[in-house]
Design an enzyme around this catalytic site. Sequence first.
Site, PDB file in Angstrom:
ATOM      1  N   SER A  58      41.015  27.545  31.618  1.00  0.00           N
ATOM      2  CA  SER A  58      40.891  28.420  32.788  1.00  0.00           C
ATOM      3  C   SER A  58      42.195  28.434  33.579  1.00  0.00           C
ATOM      4  O   SER A  58      42.663  27.398  34.058  1.00  0.00           O
ATOM      5  CB  SER A  58      39.747  27.915  33.675  1.00  0.00           C
ATOM      6  OG  SER A  58      39.917  28.360  35.000  1.00  0.00           O
ATOM      7  N   CYS A  67      36.258  42.331  36.915  1.00  0.00           N
ATOM      8  CA  CYS A  67      36.224  42.049  38.357  1.00  0.00           C
ATOM      9  C   CYS A  67      36.986  43.145  39.103  1.00  0.00           C
ATOM     10  O   CYS A  67      38.069  43.560  38.664  1.00  0.00           O
ATOM     11  CB  CYS A  67      36.870  40.689  38.625  1.00  0.00           C
ATOM     12  SG  CYS A  67      36.936  40.336  40.393  1.00  0.00           S
ATOM     13  N   ASN A 100      42.910  29.767  36.539  1.00  0.00           N
ATOM     14  CA  ASN A 100      42.844  29.451  37.971  1.00  0.00           C
ATOM     15  C   ASN A 100      42.573  27.968  38.205  1.00  0.00           C
ATOM     16  O   ASN A 100      43.040  27.394  39.183  1.00  0.00           O
ATOM     17  CB  ASN A 100      41.818  30.359  38.679  1.00  0.00           C
ATOM     18  CG  ASN A 100      40.395  29.947  38.427  1.00  0.00           C
ATOM     19  OD1 ASN A 100      39.883  29.062  39.082  1.00  0.00           O
ATOM     20  ND2 ASN A 100      39.735  30.581  37.470  1.00  0.00           N
ATOM     21  N   HIS A 106      37.753  39.240  33.201  1.00  0.00           N
ATOM     22  CA  HIS A 106      39.196  39.393  32.993  1.00  0.00           C
ATOM     23  C   HIS A 106      39.575  40.822  32.615  1.00  0.00           C
ATOM     24  O   HIS A 106      40.745  41.167  32.579  1.00  0.00           O
ATOM     25  CB  HIS A 106      39.679  38.491  31.851  1.00  0.00           C
ATOM     26  CG  HIS A 106      39.629  37.044  32.172  1.00  0.00           C
ATOM     27  ND1 HIS A 106      40.108  36.516  33.339  1.00  0.00           N
ATOM     28  CD2 HIS A 106      39.156  35.990  31.464  1.00  0.00           C
ATOM     29  CE1 HIS A 106      39.935  35.206  33.345  1.00  0.00           C
ATOM     30  NE2 HIS A 106      39.353  34.858  32.227  1.00  0.00           N
ATOM     31  N   THR A 129      45.695  37.805  38.902  1.00  0.00           N
ATOM     32  CA  THR A 129      44.931  37.530  40.127  1.00  0.00           C
ATOM     33  C   THR A 129      44.893  36.055  40.509  1.00  0.00           C
ATOM     34  O   THR A 129      44.664  35.730  41.669  1.00  0.00           O
ATOM     35  CB  THR A 129      43.476  38.011  39.962  1.00  0.00           C
ATOM     36  OG1 THR A 129      42.931  37.405  38.786  1.00  0.00           O
ATOM     37  CG2 THR A 129      43.390  39.514  39.859  1.00  0.00           C
ATOM     38  N   SER A 144      35.569  29.680  37.775  1.00  0.00           N
ATOM     39  CA  SER A 144      34.595  29.878  36.696  1.00  0.00           C
ATOM     40  C   SER A 144      33.710  28.643  36.500  1.00  0.00           C
ATOM     41  O   SER A 144      33.120  28.452  35.436  1.00  0.00           O
ATOM     42  CB  SER A 144      35.336  30.231  35.394  1.00  0.00           C
ATOM     43  OG  SER A 144      36.456  29.405  35.215  1.00  0.00           O
ATOM     44  N   GLU A 175      43.420  38.470  30.817  1.00  0.00           N
ATOM     45  CA  GLU A 175      43.580  39.333  31.999  1.00  0.00           C
ATOM     46  C   GLU A 175      44.976  39.948  32.007  1.00  0.00           C
ATOM     47  O   GLU A 175      45.144  41.140  32.297  1.00  0.00           O
ATOM     48  CB  GLU A 175      43.373  38.512  33.280  1.00  0.00           C
ATOM     49  CG  GLU A 175      43.571  39.366  34.527  1.00  0.00           C
ATOM     50  CD  GLU A 175      43.697  38.552  35.807  1.00  0.00           C
ATOM     51  OE1 GLU A 175      43.017  37.530  35.937  1.00  0.00           O
ATOM     52  OE2 GLU A 175      44.474  38.973  36.672  1.00  0.00           O
TER      53      GLU A 175
HETATM   54  S1  SF4 Z   1      39.100  34.672  40.505  1.00  0.00           S
HETATM   55 FE1  SF4 Z   1      37.075  35.616  40.578  1.00  0.00          FE
HETATM   56  S2  SF4 Z   1      37.125  37.087  42.279  1.00  0.00           S
HETATM   57 FE2  SF4 Z   1      39.249  36.556  41.722  1.00  0.00          FE
HETATM   58  S3  SF4 Z   1      39.890  38.089  40.231  1.00  0.00           S
HETATM   59 FE3  SF4 Z   1      39.115  36.375  39.047  1.00  0.00          FE
HETATM   60  S4  SF4 Z   1      36.964  36.866  38.714  1.00  0.00           S
HETATM   61 FE4  SF4 Z   1      37.674  38.174  40.388  1.00  0.00          FE
END
Ligand code: SF4
Length: 281
Positions: free
Chosen positions: A220, A98, A222, A76, A164, A264, A128
């Site tokens: 998380s 990243c 994402n 992050h 991201t 992750s 992040e």
């Molecule tokens: S999801 Fe994975 S590849 Fe995308 S920014 Fe985050 S750590 Fe990087």
Amino acid sequence: MRVERAIPSGACYGVQRALSMVDDAFAESGRTGLRVCTLGSLIHNPIVVRELEEAGARVVDSADELDSGILVIRSHGAIAGVADGARARGIIVFDATCPHVAKAQMAASRLAAEGRFMVILGEAGHPEVEAIRSYAGERAVVIQEPEELPEFDSNERIGLVVQTTQSQDRLTRVVAALKASFDDVAVENTICSATRFRQEAALSVAEQADAMIVIGGRNSGNTTRLREICEGACERTHHIESAAEIDPSWLVDCEVVGVTAGASTPQSHIDAVIAELEGSK
Ligand code: SF4
């Protein structure tokens, strides 16, 4: 019952790189005897973080807690200047930021240097996002929805960067709102391809699934986004961290059970869930 896994899903390039850097940090620790620390949880997966702690990695909230040792910066990223400041104090730094996150940081810095008011689309307080914000200067705001945009002078020049792991749909809505009010809007779409591909694959599976299992840390970002996307297409969507959480009642009358996992989530966690589901047939 058929188990359909979204492809791609699970650990992304940035997470695998961070885990590999921790291995390098442990090797350095073996040579020097210095303790390995991570700045915050290495990734947003409580099970992996617990395993790292058991292996000897200590989680610190601030680099200032260390006088010496080995510090791993997570994927992050960190607040601007933290890595260099630690190195200047003799701490060995493994920077696992990243490259996609670093790109968002650099974009924030460049657009702010152009004199733009910075809008960061992301979750306030997420590490992040806080790191990106530290590159965006004083004139910056973090929003999640267009309604959260503050009152601006319509002559303001705007720069937009994106956490991201945000969804393209949300970005489209924010860009439309900004362009309706301002003439000069510079947009850096810093949603990473790993996120986008996982979201597209999850949606495609959720659309044909009777139930959908989303695997990953509840903290998380994402993974949460994957859950939101799947919920939009499949009412019976469940977010779990491990196979032990699967409730057999979720699978009643299911012909297709979809599986996806956040960036992750290690492969072993996905394998365990699929094995559990296959065993419930
Ligand atoms: S999801 Fe994975 S590849 Fe995308 S920014 Fe985050 S750590 Fe990087």
